[in-house]
Design a protein around this motif. Structure first.
Motif, short mmCIF file in Angstrom:
data_model
loop_
_atom_site.label_atom_id
_atom_site.label_comp_id
_atom_site.label_asym_id
_atom_site.label_seq_id
_atom_site.Cartn_x
_atom_site.Cartn_y
_atom_site.Cartn_z
N MET A 92 44.74 2.35 -64.78
CA MET A 92 43.33 2.67 -64.30
C MET A 92 42.77 3.40 -65.30
SD MET A 92 41.98 3.48 -60.82
CE MET A 92 40.23 4.14 -60.44
N GLU A 93 41.55 3.34 -66.02
CA GLU A 93 40.76 4.00 -66.85
C GLU A 93 39.45 4.48 -66.18
OE1 GLU A 93 41.36 5.29 -70.09
OE2 GLU A 93 43.43 4.56 -69.41
N VAL A 94 39.10 5.57 -66.44
CA VAL A 94 37.64 6.15 -65.84
C VAL A 94 36.76 5.86 -66.85
CG1 VAL A 94 36.36 8.00 -64.83
CG2 VAL A 94 38.70 7.65 -64.38
N GLY A 95 35.52 5.38 -66.99
CA GLY A 95 34.52 5.25 -67.76
C GLY A 95 33.76 3.79 -67.93
N GLU A 96 32.85 3.74 -68.84
CA GLU A 96 32.04 2.27 -68.95
C GLU A 96 33.21 1.39 -69.10
OE1 GLU A 96 30.12 -0.96 -70.00
OE2 GLU A 96 31.15 0.38 -71.54
N PRO A 97 33.18 0.24 -68.27
CA PRO A 97 34.12 -0.67 -68.43
C PRO A 97 34.31 -1.42 -69.78
CG PRO A 97 32.89 -1.14 -66.40
CD PRO A 97 32.39 0.02 -67.29
N ALA A 98 33.32 -1.88 -70.43
CA ALA A 98 33.66 -2.53 -71.70
C ALA A 98 34.19 -1.48 -72.64
CB ALA A 98 32.13 -2.91 -72.16
N SER A 99 33.55 -0.33 -72.82
CA SER A 99 34.21 0.90 -73.72
C SER A 99 35.79 1.09 -73.38
CB SER A 99 33.57 1.84 -73.67
OG SER A 99 32.21 1.69 -74.13
N GLU A 106 42.73 -1.83 -78.07
CA GLU A 106 43.16 -1.46 -79.78
C GLU A 106 44.33 -0.35 -79.48
OE1 GLU A 106 40.97 -0.53 -83.56
OE2 GLU A 106 39.85 -1.08 -82.03
N SER A 107 44.00 0.69 -78.61
CA SER A 107 45.06 1.56 -78.81
C SER A 107 46.57 1.10 -78.25
CB SER A 107 44.76 2.84 -77.99
OG SER A 107 44.76 2.55 -76.61
N GLY A 108 46.56 0.07 -77.30
CA GLY A 108 47.80 -0.16 -76.88
C GLY A 108 48.28 -1.59 -77.61
N GLY A 109 47.80 -1.94 -78.74
CA GLY A 109 48.26 -2.85 -79.68
C GLY A 109 48.28 -4.32 -78.71
N PHE A 110 47.10 -4.63 -78.04
CA PHE A 110 47.42 -5.90 -77.42
C PHE A 110 46.81 -7.05 -78.07
CE2 PHE A 110 47.31 -2.84 -73.95
CZ PHE A 110 47.97 -3.47 -72.78
N ASP A 111 47.54 -8.17 -78.03
CA ASP A 111 47.23 -9.25 -78.90
C ASP A 111 46.19 -10.46 -78.33
OD1 ASP A 111 49.63 -9.99 -77.80
OD2 ASP A 111 50.58 -9.80 -79.70
N LEU A 112 45.74 -10.18 -76.89
CA LEU A 112 44.84 -11.03 -76.27
C LEU A 112 44.49 -10.43 -74.95
CD1 LEU A 112 43.81 -14.00 -75.85
CD2 LEU A 112 46.03 -14.50 -74.33
N ILE A 113 43.29 -10.74 -74.91
CA ILE A 113 42.57 -10.03 -73.55
C ILE A 113 42.22 -11.31 -72.70
CG2 ILE A 113 40.65 -8.90 -72.72
CD1 ILE A 113 40.44 -7.47 -75.38
N ILE A 114 42.48 -11.44 -71.41
CA ILE A 114 41.87 -12.33 -70.63
C ILE A 114 41.16 -11.89 -69.39
CG2 ILE A 114 42.95 -14.18 -68.89
CD1 ILE A 114 45.67 -14.49 -70.43
N GLY A 129 23.98 -6.13 -67.43
CA GLY A 129 24.66 -6.19 -68.74
C GLY A 129 25.90 -7.39 -68.64
N SER A 130 26.57 -7.62 -69.59
CA SER A 130 27.62 -8.50 -69.30
C SER A 130 28.95 -7.73 -70.09
CB SER A 130 27.56 -9.72 -69.92
OG SER A 130 28.70 -10.43 -70.27
N VAL A 131 30.00 -7.07 -69.13
CA VAL A 131 31.03 -6.53 -69.79
C VAL A 131 31.94 -7.41 -70.52
CG1 VAL A 131 33.14 -5.60 -69.15
CG2 VAL A 131 31.16 -4.96 -67.60
N ALA A 132 31.92 -8.84 -70.33
CA ALA A 132 32.57 -9.86 -71.10
C ALA A 132 31.70 -10.09 -72.34
CB ALA A 132 32.78 -11.07 -70.38
N HIS A 133 30.75 -10.16 -72.22
CA HIS A 133 29.98 -10.09 -73.65
C HIS A 133 30.18 -9.18 -74.38
CE1 HIS A 133 26.45 -10.49 -76.34
NE2 HIS A 133 26.54 -11.69 -76.32
N LYS A 134 30.13 -7.87 -74.22
CA LYS A 134 30.25 -6.77 -74.94
C LYS A 134 31.95 -7.01 -75.69
CE LYS A 134 27.16 -4.05 -72.36
NZ LYS A 134 27.09 -2.73 -71.37
N VAL A 135 32.98 -7.30 -74.78
CA VAL A 135 34.16 -7.15 -75.09
C VAL A 135 34.35 -8.11 -76.19
CG1 VAL A 135 36.36 -7.42 -74.28
CG2 VAL A 135 35.01 -5.94 -73.02
#
Length: 152
Positions: A92-99, A106-114, A129-135
């Protein structure tokens, strides 16, 4: 292109999140990929962070702290419903979802986001807004979006 070994699955804990995680689990299994379910909680901007909630017999606590604890409990309950043979962790992270999603990916070295998309159009998309579009537009790795099933 290599096969995914670490998959990030951001969820908003709304209806449809379970379908997104189920799809990610099914996709990860043939690759023996590890999944991390992420919930990014954004504090309400219209409530002062030091606003206290109190009732007789309670210790007063900030409303933001209570809301964050409720979000953590919701994530725990959600994770309890996930059945998977693959390794699935939560975060769980606190903050604006897309950011938050981009930072963790990036920091976790993930190679795919679903992740899910609600498919909003017009004014609702403009206002919310669109979180998905920003990501999608800023991610360092591939992003697979799935249309979140409509609430019945």
């Amino acid at each position: 292109m290599s096969t995914p070994s670490r998959i990030l699955v951001p969820v908003d804990l709304m209806e449809g999140s379970q379908a997104i995680v189920d799809y990610a689990v099914a996709l990860a299994q043939p690759f023996n990929a590890r999944l991390e379910v992420l919930h990014a909680w954004e504090p309400p901007q219209y409530v002062a962070p030091d606003l206290l909630v109190a009732a007789p017999g309670w210790n007063p606590q900030p409303l933001e702290k209570m809301a964050l604890e409720t979000a953590r409990e919701s994530l725990q309950k959600f994770m309890a419903s996930i059945h998977s043979a693959s390794a699935v962790t939560q975060r769980m992270e606190v903050g604006e979802p897309a950011s938050a999603i981009l930072r963790v990916a990036e920091s976790g070295g993930f190679d795919l986001i679903i992740m899910g998309t609600h498919g909003r159009r017009g004014l609702p998309r403009l206002l919310m807004g669109s979180v998905a579009h920003k990501v999608i537009s800023r991610a360092h790795c591939p992003v697979l979006t799935l249309r979140v099933p409509e609430a019945k």
